[in-house]
Enzyme design. Structure first.
Site, PDB file in Angstrom:
ATOM      1  CE  LYS A   1      55.998  35.364  34.049  1.00  0.00           C
ATOM      2  NZ  LYS A   1      55.043  34.419  33.861  1.00  0.00           N
ATOM      3  CG  ASP A   2      51.843  42.485  33.456  1.00  0.00           C
ATOM      4  OD1 ASP A   2      51.147  42.212  32.410  1.00  0.00           O
ATOM      5  OD2 ASP A   2      50.936  42.690  34.634  1.00  0.00           O
ATOM      6  CE  LYS A   3      58.378  49.951  30.367  1.00  0.00           C
ATOM      7  NZ  LYS A   3      58.136  50.933  29.255  1.00  0.00           N
TER       8      LYS A   3
END
Length: 679
Positions: free
Chosen positions: A286-288
Site C-alpha cells: 500500500k501507498d506510504k
C-alpha cells in the site's frame, strides 16, 4: 460518449505545509504519543488548480531493496538525514522528469469541465481499505487476542526467566535433548504457594517446548516433575507437543498504518520480534502517504528442528525456540511501542497470504479547497460512476528521474546490457540524493565499480546492487552483475516497458474508435481473449474491451491498433512475434487489461470547513479510541469533495481522480507550474 483531449494546464501556488503550526505536526501522529520528525521528499502537498484541466502532484514511491538488517538501518538513517537543496532548486531539478504525454496518457472519457482541488493536503485525506478475495473489506475494529482453550501462549513474564536456577535449566535442557538416561527432572518448590507452582509450570513449558509438567508430593515437600510426554517422539516432532493442535500455523492480523510503507512496517515488526521479514506475507503493498488498512499473515510456528544437525546446533536452536512462536499475544503487546501503525483483528489460520489474492481496494479520498460548482461536481462524479475512467498505468509506474524505468526495460528486452548498465549508473539531471550524484560522477569519470561504490553509503539501492555485482563478476559479465538486483526490482523495468506500450496503444485505440466496441477489438471469455466479430459487436460495450500487454502468449486486435503495436515495437528494435528472451526471467508472456474501469460503490458529498488542519472524517483508529465525528460548519471558508469508490487490483486511484478533476498527474507538470516545491 465523447473523448476529450488534454489541454493546457495552469496552477496556482498551493497552500504551504510550513504555514501549519508545529502543533499540527504533533496532531498528525495519531497513533503514537511521540511525534515523528524529519521531512521526506515523497510527502509533498499535492495541488490541482486551473481550468479546464489540472495538475496533481503524484506520490513518488521509494524503491526498497531488502538487504542485511544492519545495512538497512544505516541506509534509513542516511536517507532520512540527506535533504539536498532548497524547494526552488528541487522544483527546478524536477523539470527533467516525465509528463503524462511522455508515457502515453493523453485522453479523458468525460466531457465535464475540470475544476481545482488539493489531494493529500494531509496524508489522512487518503484512506485505503483492502478488499480480500472473499469480498470482505479489511477494518481495524478489535484489539483483543483469540481465546485459546487448549494452551495459554502468553509472553513469558520476567519471573518465568528467573524462577528456575541455572542448575535446573541445565538439567531440563539435557532432558529436553535426551542427552542422558533420566526420564524426568524434579524441581523442588521453595516457599510453596499455588502461584509459585504455576510460574514454574509455565517456565518449563515456555522455555523447554516438548516437556510436560506435573506436581508431586515427596517426603512432605512439593516438587514440579518435568518429563517428555511422548519420550523420543517429542524430540522428533516437537510441534506436536508445543503448539495447540487446533491452532493454525499462521497468525493473521489487520495492519493499520499511517504515512508508512508496507515493507517499512514489516521491517519494524521483524526487528521487534527478532525474525526475518520473509516470514510475513500479504496480498499487496500500500501507498506510504496515506492511511491504509490491510491483512498480514506471519508464520507463527517456525519449524526449525532438524534431527540431521549436530547436537550443539540443535541445542542452540531448541533453547531459542520461544522466540520463533509469533502469537497474537506477542503481536498485540507491540501496540504499546509501535509508531504510526497498529495491529488487531487477530486470528489463526493454516495458510499464508499470496500476492494478488485480493479483490481490490476501497478508497476514501478528500479533495480540499475545490473550486468546481455543484453542477460540475455532480457531472464529474456521475460520469465516474456510470462511465468510469481510462485504466492507464499511473505515473509512479515509470519513475521520477530523467531516466524513465521503461527505457531500462526496453534495453533489457533488446539484450543491450551495456545500455542497461549505462542507464542505471550514468549521471542524470533531476532530483536525487547527493551521494547518488557523487556516485554517478565517479562512475562517469573512472568506470571503476569499487571507486563508485565508495561514494555510495546506501548499498541497498539499485545502483549499489549493480556496482557490487560488477565488482563480483567483472565488467564483461553485466548479465550476472545485474542479476544481483532482487528479481522483483529487475522485473519492474520490463513491466514498466509493457505499461508504456499499453498506455500509448490505449490512447491510440480511443482516438481511433472512441468509447464503443468495434469489430477486431478483444474481449475475455473466461481467461481466454477472443476477437469481437462484426455480427456480435452489438453485444459488447467499451467496458468489455481489453488490450494486451505485449508478450509471446497474447493475441492483438485485428484492426489498426494491432498494426500499431507492431510498429511501436519495431521502432524500439523489438520483434512482436519473438518476445521470448534468452534469459527466462525476461521473457514476456503478456497479459490483458481492461481499457475502461468503472469504479464500484461510488459515493460522494461536498462538505464545508474552516480549518485545513482538522480531519473531515473518522478513521478506524478514531472509532476504536472513541473519538467523535468532526463538527463541521454549515457555511465554511472552504469546500471539500469527499469521495469513496472501490477499484480492482492493479488500477490506479490517481487515474480516477485525474478523470474527475481533468488534470495532469506528473510531478514535472506540477513543479513547472508552481513557484515553490513543498516537501
Amino acid at each position: 460518449m465523447e473523448t476529450v483531449e488534454m489541454n493546457s494546464v495552469s496552477l496556482k501556488r498551493p497552500h504551504s505545509e510550513d504555514d501549519v503550526t508545529n502543533a499540527d505536526e504533533i496532531k498528525r501522529q495519531k497513533i503514537s504519543e511521540k511525534s515523528e520528525t524529519g521531512n521526506d521528499s515523497g510527502q509533498s502537498v499535492e495541488t490541482v488548480t486551473g481550468q479546464p484541466d489540472k495538475s496533481l502532484l503524484e506520490d513518488t514511491k521509494n524503491e526498497i531493496i531488502p538487504n542485511e538488517e544492519s545495512e538497512e538501518q544505516e541506509d534509513e538513517e542516511l536517507e532520512d538525514s540527506d535533504e539536498d537543496g532548497d524547494p526552488e532548486s528541487f522544483a527546478d531539478m524536477m523539470k527533467h522528469g516525465l509528463t503524462e504525454s511522455d508515457v502515453g496518457i493523453t485522453k479523458f472519457v468525460s466531457s465535464h469541465k475540470g475544476f481545482s482541488g488539493i489531494l493529500k493536503e494531509r496524508y489522512s485525506d487518503f484512506v485505503v481499505h483492502e478488499i480480500g478475495k472473499d469480498g470482505r473489506v479489511s477494518h481495524l475494529d478489535d484489539f483483543s487476542v483469540p481465546v485459546d482453550d487448549e494452551v495459554n501462549f502468553e509472553d513469558p513474564s520476567e519471573e518465568t526467566f528467573t524462577v528456575l536456577s541455572d542448575e535446573d535449566k541445565q538439567r531440563l535442557e539435557e532432558l529436553q535433548l535426551l542427552k542422558n538416561k533420566e526420564t524426568s527432572v524434579a524441581i523442588e518448590v521453595i516457599e510453596d504457594t499455588k502461584e509459585k507452582r504455576t510460574v514454574i509450570h509455565q517456565a518449563v513449558k515456555s522455555l523447554f517446548p516438548g516437556l510436560e509438567t506435573k506436581t508431586e508430593d515427596r517426603d512432605g515437600k512439593k516438587y514440579i516433575i518435568a518429563y517428555h510426554a511422548a519420550g523420543k517422539k517429542a524430540l522428533a516432532n516437537p510441534r506436536k507437543h508445543s503448539w495447540p493442535k487446533s491452532r493454525g500455523s499462521y497468525c493473521h492480523f489487520v495492519l493499520y498504518k499511517e504515512n508508512k510503507d508496507t515493507m517499512d512496517a514489516i521491517n519494524v515488526l521483524s526487528k521487534f520480534l527478532r525474525v526475518k521479514p520473509n516470514i510475513f506475507s500479504y496480498m499487496g503493498t500500500k501507498d506510504k502517504r496515506a492511511i491504509t488498512v490491510q491483512e498480514i499473515a506471519v508464520l507463527s510456528w517456525n519449524p526449525i528442528f532438524f534431527l540431521t544437525e549436530h547436537s550443539e546446533q540443535l541445542q542452540r536452536r531448541l533453547t531459542t525456540v520461544f522466540a520463533h512462536l509469533i502469537t497474537a499475544q506477542r503481536l498485540a503487546h507491540l501496540n504499546k511501542c509501535l509508531m504510526n501503525f497498529k495491529l488487531g483483528n487477530f486470528s489463526y489460520k493454516n495458510h499464508p497470504l499470496k500476492l494478488g489474492e485480493l479483490q481490490g481496494n476501497h478508497f476514501t479520498v478528500v479533495l480540499r479547497n475545490i473550486t468546481g460548482t455543484d453542477d460540475q461536481i455532480e457531472q464529474a462524479m456521475h460520469s465516474l460512476r456510470e462511465i468510469g475512467f481510462i485504466n492507464y498505468y499511473g505515473m509512479q509506474r515509470f519513475g521520477t528521474t530523467a531516466v524513465p524505468t521503461y527505457q531500462i526495460g526496453r534495453a533489457i528486452l533488446q539484450n543491450n546490457w551495456n545500455e542497461v548498465m549505462d542507464l542505471i549508473l550514468k549521471p542524470r539531471p533531476g532530483a536525487e540524493k547527493g551521494y547518488l550524484v557523487k556516485c554517478r560522477e565517479e562512475w562517469a569519470k573512472t568506470k571503476d565499480p569499487a571507486a563508485a561504490l565508495k561514494k555510495l553509503p546506501v548499498k541497498r539501492c539499485v545502483e549499489g546492487q549493480l556496482l557490487r555485482g560488477l565488482l563480483k563478476y567483472g565488467m564483461k559479465n553485466i548479465i550476472s552483475a545485474f542479476g544481483i538486483i532482487p528479481r522483483n526490482n529487475r522485473l519492474m523495468y520490463i513491466h514498466s516497458y509493457q505499461s508504456y506500450v499499453w498506455n500509448n496503444m490505449v490512447s491510440k485505440r480511443i482516438e481511433e474508435y472512441g468509447l464503443r466496441a468495434v469489430p477486431g477489438d478483444l474481449t475475455l471469455k473466461g481467461a481466454t481473449a477472443v476477437h469481437i466479430e462484426e455480427g456480435d459487436v452489438d453485444n459488447y460495450t467499451i467496458h468489455d474491451v481489453v488490450m494486451p500487454l505485449p508478450g509471446f502468449d497474447v493475441i492483438y486486435p485485428k484492426h489498426k491498433i494491432g498494426e500499431a503495436y507492431k510498429e511501436m515495437l519495431v521502432a524500439d528494435n523489438l520483434d512482436i512475434n519473438n518476445m521470448r528472451h534468452k534469459i527466462r526471467d525476461y521473457s514476456l508472456s503478456g497479459a490483458y487489461r481492461k481499457i475502461i474501469i468503472r469504479p464500484q460503490n461510488v459515493n460522494w458529498e461536498v462538505v464545508a470547513y474552516d480549518d485545513p488542519r482538522i480531519p473531515l472524517f473518522t478513521t478506524d483508529l478514531d472509532k476504536l479510541e472513541g473519538k467523535p465525528l468532526p463538527v463541521l460548519p454549515t457555511d465554511g471558508k472552504f469546500r471539500a469533495l469527499k469521495m469513496e469508490f472501490s477499484l480492482p487490483p492493479s488500477t490506479y486511484a490517481t487515474m480516477a481522480i485525474r478523470e474527475v478533476l481533468k488534470m495532469d498527474t506528473s510531478i514535472k507538470n506540477q513543479t513547472q507550474l508552481n513557484t515553490t516545491w513543498l516537501r
